[in-house]
Design an enzyme around this catalytic site. Structure first.
Site, PDB file in Angstrom:
ATOM      1  N   CYS A  26       0.867  -1.179   0.000  1.00  0.00           N
ATOM      2  CA  CYS A  26       0.000   0.000   0.000  1.00  0.00           C
ATOM      3  C   CYS A  26       0.902   1.228   0.000  1.00  0.00           C
ATOM      4  CB  CYS A  26      -0.997  -0.014   1.164  1.00  0.00           C
ATOM      5  SG  CYS A  26      -0.291   0.200   2.813  1.00  0.00           S
ATOM      6  N   ASN A  35       2.433   1.573   4.181  1.00  0.00           N
ATOM      7  CA  ASN A  35       2.691   0.313   4.876  1.00  0.00           C
ATOM      8  C   ASN A  35       2.393   0.430   6.376  1.00  0.00           C
ATOM      9  OD1 ASN A  35       5.518  -1.870   5.499  1.00  0.00           O
ATOM     10  ND2 ASN A  35       3.467  -2.476   4.987  1.00  0.00           N
ATOM     11  N   CYS A  95      -1.367   0.709   7.261  1.00  0.00           N
ATOM     12  CA  CYS A  95      -2.787   0.381   7.434  1.00  0.00           C
ATOM     13  C   CYS A  95      -3.180  -0.870   6.650  1.00  0.00           C
ATOM     14  CB  CYS A  95      -3.683   1.547   6.993  1.00  0.00           C
ATOM     15  SG  CYS A  95      -3.511   3.058   7.972  1.00  0.00           S
ATOM     16  N   ARG A  96      -3.366  -0.717   5.346  1.00  0.00           N
ATOM     17  CA  ARG A  96      -3.914  -1.803   4.532  1.00  0.00           C
ATOM     18  C   ARG A  96      -2.970  -2.986   4.369  1.00  0.00           C
ATOM     19  NH1 ARG A  96      -5.319   1.850  -0.520  1.00  0.00           N
ATOM     20  NH2 ARG A  96      -3.369   2.763   0.224  1.00  0.00           N
ATOM     21  N   SER A  97      -1.735  -2.733   3.948  1.00  0.00           N
ATOM     22  CA  SER A  97      -0.841  -3.867   3.692  1.00  0.00           C
ATOM     23  C   SER A  97      -0.439  -4.617   4.971  1.00  0.00           C
ATOM     24  CB  SER A  97       0.379  -3.460   2.857  1.00  0.00           C
ATOM     25  OG  SER A  97       1.113  -2.424   3.443  1.00  0.00           O
ATOM     26  N   ASP A 156      -8.360   3.425   1.528  1.00  0.00           N
ATOM     27  CA  ASP A 156      -7.385   3.719   2.577  1.00  0.00           C
ATOM     28  C   ASP A 156      -8.134   4.239   3.803  1.00  0.00           C
ATOM     29  OD1 ASP A 156      -5.281   4.473   4.173  1.00  0.00           O
ATOM     30  OD2 ASP A 156      -4.214   5.552   2.599  1.00  0.00           O
TER      31      ASP A 156
END
Length: 149
Positions: free
Chosen positions: A7, A10, A12-14, A120
């Site tokens: 993401c 690096n 939140c999402r990933s 996000d």
């Protein structure tokens, strides 16, 4: 099989995708995450991501943000990007077609929402983090069914 989740920062999402995927695959898989920017390098995931994962009995608190590297394109078999901007940034760093073929949009690879993006949650609240967690959880299941025989 080596899988990289990517993401922007690096945090939140990933990291959530990494944590979720690690709970679903055997130890013969290596799962990691990275960002396209180095702004948060060395930092732990966002506290809200850590809390959301923890609510699902997944510990991502020890992960540390890192930027994607040139070596990642040779190391990893599959590289999943969380949105179009991240995908385009990652694609721009490849040196050949073989590396390019390893890269996909996470949701596209999971068979969900052709060309869709994982939103996000950084500027949102805990509800946004939970919605992203659920999206990533379903996506990881779909990806696993595609890559496992």
């Amino acid at each position: 099989m080596k899988i990289l989740m990517v993401c922007l920062g690096n945090i939140c999402r990933s990291p959530l995708a990494e944590g979720i995927m690690k709970t679903k695959v055997s130890e013969s898989f290596f799962v990691d995450s990275a960002g396209t920017i180095s702004m948060h390098e060395g930092e732990h995931p966002d506290k809200r991501a850590i809390k959301t994962a923890s609510n699902h009995n997944i510990d991502i608190s020890r992960q540390k943000s890192r930027p994607i590297t040139k070596a990642d394109f040779d190391t990893f078999d599959k590289i999943y990007c969380m949105d179009i901007d991240v995908y385009e940034d990652v694609i721009s760093k490849v040196k050949n077609e073989e590396q390019r073929k390893k890269i996909s949009l996470f949701l596209e690879a999971s068979g969900d929402h052709k060309n869709a993006e994982v939103p996000d949650p950084y500027w949102g609240d805990m509800k946004d983090f939970e919605e992203v967690f659920q999206l990533l959880d379903r996506g990881c299941d779909a990806i696993i069914s595609e890559i496992l025989p």
